[in-house]
Scaffold this motif. Structure first.
Motif, mmCIF file in Angstrom:
data_model
loop_
_atom_site.group_PDB
_atom_site.id
_atom_site.type_symbol
_atom_site.label_atom_id
_atom_site.label_comp_id
_atom_site.label_asym_id
_atom_site.label_seq_id
_atom_site.Cartn_x
_atom_site.Cartn_y
_atom_site.Cartn_z
ATOM 1 N N GLU A 8 0.818 -1.216 0.000
ATOM 2 C CA GLU A 8 0.000 0.000 0.000
ATOM 3 C C GLU A 8 0.849 1.263 0.000
ATOM 4 O O GLU A 8 0.526 2.257 -0.662
ATOM 5 N N ASP A 9 1.949 1.263 0.743
ATOM 6 C CA ASP A 9 2.755 2.471 0.903
ATOM 7 C C ASP A 9 3.961 2.534 -0.022
ATOM 8 O O ASP A 9 4.633 3.574 -0.081
ATOM 9 N N THR A 10 4.266 1.451 -0.709
ATOM 10 C CA THR A 10 5.527 1.413 -1.456
ATOM 11 C C THR A 10 5.365 1.245 -2.968
ATOM 12 O O THR A 10 6.355 1.318 -3.691
ATOM 13 N N SER A 11 4.153 1.026 -3.456
ATOM 14 C CA SER A 11 3.988 0.775 -4.898
ATOM 15 C C SER A 11 3.343 1.960 -5.604
ATOM 16 O O SER A 11 2.713 2.812 -4.984
ATOM 17 N N PHE A 12 3.499 1.992 -6.923
ATOM 18 C CA PHE A 12 2.810 2.983 -7.746
ATOM 19 C C PHE A 12 2.245 2.316 -8.999
ATOM 20 O O PHE A 12 2.159 2.911 -10.066
ATOM 21 N N GLY A 13 1.825 1.036 -8.849
ATOM 22 C CA GLY A 13 1.244 0.319 -9.965
ATOM 23 C C GLY A 13 0.409 -0.862 -9.500
ATOM 24 O O GLY A 13 0.406 -1.213 -8.316
ATOM 25 N N ARG A 14 -0.317 -1.482 -10.437
ATOM 26 C CA ARG A 14 -1.174 -2.647 -10.188
ATOM 27 C C ARG A 14 -0.678 -3.830 -11.011
ATOM 28 O O ARG A 14 -0.300 -3.696 -12.172
ATOM 29 N N LYS A 15 -0.737 -5.032 -10.420
ATOM 30 C CA LYS A 15 -0.232 -6.226 -11.085
ATOM 31 C C LYS A 15 -1.326 -6.932 -11.888
ATOM 32 O O LYS A 15 -2.499 -6.948 -11.494
ATOM 33 N N ILE A 16 -0.893 -7.534 -12.994
ATOM 34 C CA ILE A 16 -1.761 -8.413 -13.772
ATOM 35 C C ILE A 16 -0.966 -9.658 -14.173
ATOM 36 O O ILE A 16 0.270 -9.639 -14.235
ATOM 37 N N PHE A 17 -1.689 -10.753 -14.427
ATOM 38 C CA PHE A 17 -1.134 -11.917 -15.109
ATOM 39 C C PHE A 17 -1.645 -11.867 -16.540
ATOM 40 O O PHE A 17 -2.841 -11.666 -16.769
ATOM 41 N N TYR A 18 -0.752 -12.046 -17.499
ATOM 42 C CA TYR A 18 -1.187 -12.111 -18.901
ATOM 43 C C TYR A 18 -0.461 -13.234 -19.604
ATOM 44 O O TYR A 18 0.758 -13.402 -19.448
ATOM 45 N N LYS A 19 -1.233 -14.020 -20.347
ATOM 46 C CA LYS A 19 -0.660 -15.072 -21.178
ATOM 47 C C LYS A 19 -0.833 -14.668 -22.630
ATOM 48 O O LYS A 19 -1.942 -14.405 -23.095
ATOM 49 N N THR A 20 0.273 -14.593 -23.349
ATOM 50 C CA THR A 20 0.266 -14.023 -24.691
ATOM 51 C C THR A 20 -0.344 -14.973 -25.719
ATOM 52 O O THR A 20 -0.684 -16.116 -25.420
ATOM 53 N N LYS A 21 -0.418 -14.480 -26.922
ATOM 54 C CA LYS A 21 -0.997 -15.236 -28.037
ATOM 55 C C LYS A 21 -0.268 -16.555 -28.264
ATOM 56 O O LYS A 21 -0.883 -17.570 -28.617
ATOM 57 N N VAL A 22 1.055 -16.564 -28.052
ATOM 58 C CA VAL A 22 1.834 -17.785 -28.280
ATOM 59 C C VAL A 22 2.082 -18.562 -26.985
ATOM 60 O O VAL A 22 2.834 -19.533 -26.982
ATOM 61 N N GLY A 23 1.477 -18.114 -25.873
ATOM 62 C CA GLY A 23 1.535 -18.905 -24.658
ATOM 63 C C GLY A 23 2.597 -18.531 -23.649
ATOM 64 O O GLY A 23 2.837 -19.288 -22.705
ATOM 65 N N HIS A 24 3.235 -17.366 -23.788
ATOM 66 C CA HIS A 24 4.203 -16.917 -22.788
ATOM 67 C C HIS A 24 3.478 -16.226 -21.630
ATOM 68 O O HIS A 24 2.544 -15.458 -21.843
ATOM 69 N N ARG A 25 3.935 -16.505 -20.425
ATOM 70 C CA ARG A 25 3.355 -15.878 -19.234
ATOM 71 C C ARG A 25 4.104 -14.591 -18.887
ATOM 72 O O ARG A 25 5.338 -14.567 -18.920
ATOM 73 N N VAL A 26 3.355 -13.553 -18.531
ATOM 74 C CA VAL A 26 3.951 -12.268 -18.154
ATOM 75 C C VAL A 26 3.293 -11.772 -16.871
ATOM 76 O O VAL A 26 2.064 -11.733 -16.774
ATOM 77 N N VAL A 27 4.121 -11.422 -15.889
ATOM 78 C CA VAL A 27 3.642 -10.719 -14.695
ATOM 79 C C VAL A 27 4.030 -9.260 -14.864
ATOM 80 O O VAL A 27 5.215 -8.921 -14.882
ATOM 81 N N ALA A 28 3.036 -8.417 -15.027
ATOM 82 C CA ALA A 28 3.290 -6.997 -15.305
ATOM 83 C C ALA A 28 2.620 -6.131 -14.252
ATOM 84 O O ALA A 28 1.558 -6.468 -13.731
ATOM 85 N N SER A 29 3.268 -5.009 -13.941
ATOM 86 C CA SER A 29 2.663 -3.966 -13.123
ATOM 87 C C SER A 29 2.361 -2.782 -14.029
ATOM 88 O O SER A 29 3.226 -2.349 -14.797
ATOM 89 N N ILE A 30 1.143 -2.281 -13.937
ATOM 90 C CA ILE A 30 0.716 -1.146 -14.746
ATOM 91 C C ILE A 30 0.610 0.076 -13.846
ATOM 92 O O ILE A 30 -0.049 0.037 -12.807
#
Length: 456
Positions: free
Chosen positions: A359-381
């Motif tokens: 809560e006090d240390t981040s400036f983004g939100r996380k998502i899980f995304y699996k791409t068209k070819v099946g690669h997994r990505v953990v991204a913060s937006i």
């Protein structure tokens, strides 16, 4: 069995392992087990890219920031004398040139490499038993180097330095900050926040604005300072991001480029350890900058953090495997928007009802995304207001430019580095073996992009 074996301890190894096993078994009976593990139908839990309104937007530039550090023992007559070598690399990828090259039947590798423009910040920091001339200890030497290094970094010739960027963020810390102690060992006074170089009113010792980061507290006076070097690297990465954004703003003729740039930074969008207070002023500054970009150009900034390792990456890998052992439990081209409840129940265990992850240390939100070819990505937006950053809910509207981001990830996920994207793979390679130290690239690139835009 000889007495020597008892002396050197070897005969106790089997007994030690048995004791360890029994203690582990006893401890396991007391450990709480995650009762929320169950087969999840991720088709019902995820957002499908095809169900979102598609976008024709294509960025002109990708800017990626990554870093690395190494440490080395030096010979100065004192035991364990250590220095750390820290590199933060920024790579600009000229996507318009890439798209032009992709039209050719054969892509010249030399021309393709020219679409990637890297530059690096490289710094040497002192650790245990290394003291600069004119300083009285390793800690004071490290503090001086940190201040001096930030003064050296500048994106455009007429814009602020990274020290100016940092001191701008420091002003909010001064307004609401909790006091810390003066960094001089012989002084118990509270640290006095200020700009530039100045003196402590109590001990008359030299102070720097960068002392507020408290990174010097991580210096190990009797051993290696790997934690300090790592945190300096991470702090430099976050400062470089804000420094880039503010530098583009300060050049009015280049400011419009911000609507056509996607920024990537390795790791989560958060600041940890002694410099964690930076997260709040970074959030405030991102909100201000994004409001200005939105008002002038009608679109939010795109800022992404990409995690290559850690609990979220491990969890995503686990949920992609069905209970029968088969893969691809998580559908391709699908995103799971992560809320605080899910994090507490499945990834970072915490039953406190008021606990909010980072809560006090981040400036983004996380998502899980699996791409068209099946690669997994953990991204913060990156988020830009209280609604977007509210982790109690996870609606698509809380993730700025979600469609463009998912489309971009489909194109950029790297085969070279697991769980990464192509721009960060290039930035990581540059940071590991910097070949463009101190090379200023942004003036040239900005002029070129602007000239091309005017000719269309």
């Amino acid at each position: 069995m000889s007495d020597n074996n008892f002396v050197n301890g070897q005969s106790y190894e089997p007994l030690r392992r048995l004791l360890s096993d029994s203690k582990i078994q006893e401890l396991q009976t007391q450990i709480r087990v995650n009762s929320n593990i169950e087969e999840t139908n991720w088709n019902e839990q995820t957002i499908k890219l095809q169900d979102l309104e598609q976008s024709s937007w294509q960025p002109k530039l990708l800017i990626a920031i990554d870093g690395d550090y190494s440490k080395s023992i030096i010979q100065n007559g004192y035991p364990g004398a250590e220095i750390g070598y820290i590199t933060v690399s920024t790579v600009v990828i000229l996507l318009e040139k890439v798209r032009e090259l992709e039209k050719e039947q054969f892509v010249d590798p030399k021309k393709f490499r020219e679409t990637e423009q890297p530059t690096s910040i490289d710094s040497l920091f002192v650790g245990c038993n290394v003291v600069l001339q004119g300083e009285d200890c390793a800690k004071s030497s490290m503090r001086k180097i940190l201040y001096d290094e930030l003064k050296k970094v500048q994106i455009f010739g007429e814009t602020e330095t990274m020290l100016d960027t940092y001191e701008y963020l420091l002003k909010e810390r001064v307004a609401s900050g909790r006091p810390s102690k003066c960094p001089h060992d012989n002084c118990n006074a509270d640290y006095e926040f200020n700009i530039g170089e100045y003196k402590c009113n109590t001990c008359n010792g030299k102070l720097y604005s960068t002392d507020a980061l408290r990174l010097h507290e991580l210096l190990n006076s009797s051993g290696t300072s790997g934690e300090m070097y790592g945190q300096i690297k991470e702090t430099f990465k976050k400062l470089q991001l804000i420094h880039l954004l503010r530098s583009f703003e300060q050049q009015p003729k280049y400011f419009s480029l911000l609507r056509d740039i996607a920024f990537f930074i390795e790791g989560t969008l958060a600041v940890f350890s002694t410099a964690s207070w930076l997260a709040k002023p970074i959030r405030t500054e991102l909100e201000r900058l994004n409001t200005k970009v939105t008002e002038e150009f009608g679109s939010n900034l795109i800022i992404l953090g990409i995690e290559r390792t850690g609990s979220f990456v491990n969890h995503f890998s686990q949920i992609d495997v069905m209970q029968n052992g088969s893969n691809n439990n998580f559908p391709n081209q699908s995103a799971f928007l992560i809320a605080n409840k899910y994090i507490k129940e499945h990834i970072v265990f915490n039953e406190h009802p008021e606990y909010v992850y980072l809560e006090d240390t981040s400036f983004g939100r996380k998502i899980f995304y699996k791409t068209k070819v099946g690669h997994r990505v953990v991204a913060s937006i990156a988020t830009y207001n209280n609604y977007q950053s509210n982790l109690e809910t996870a609606f698509p509207a809380q993730f700025p430019r979600l469609v463009e981001i998912l489309q971009l990830l489909d194109k950029l996920v790297s085969n070279r580095y697991e769980n990464s994207v192509t721009p960060l793979a290039t930035a990581h390679a540059e940071a590991a073996i910097p070949l463009n130290l101190g090379k200023s690239i942004f003036d040239k690139i900005a002029r070129e992009i602007r000239a091309n835009s005017n000719n269309k």
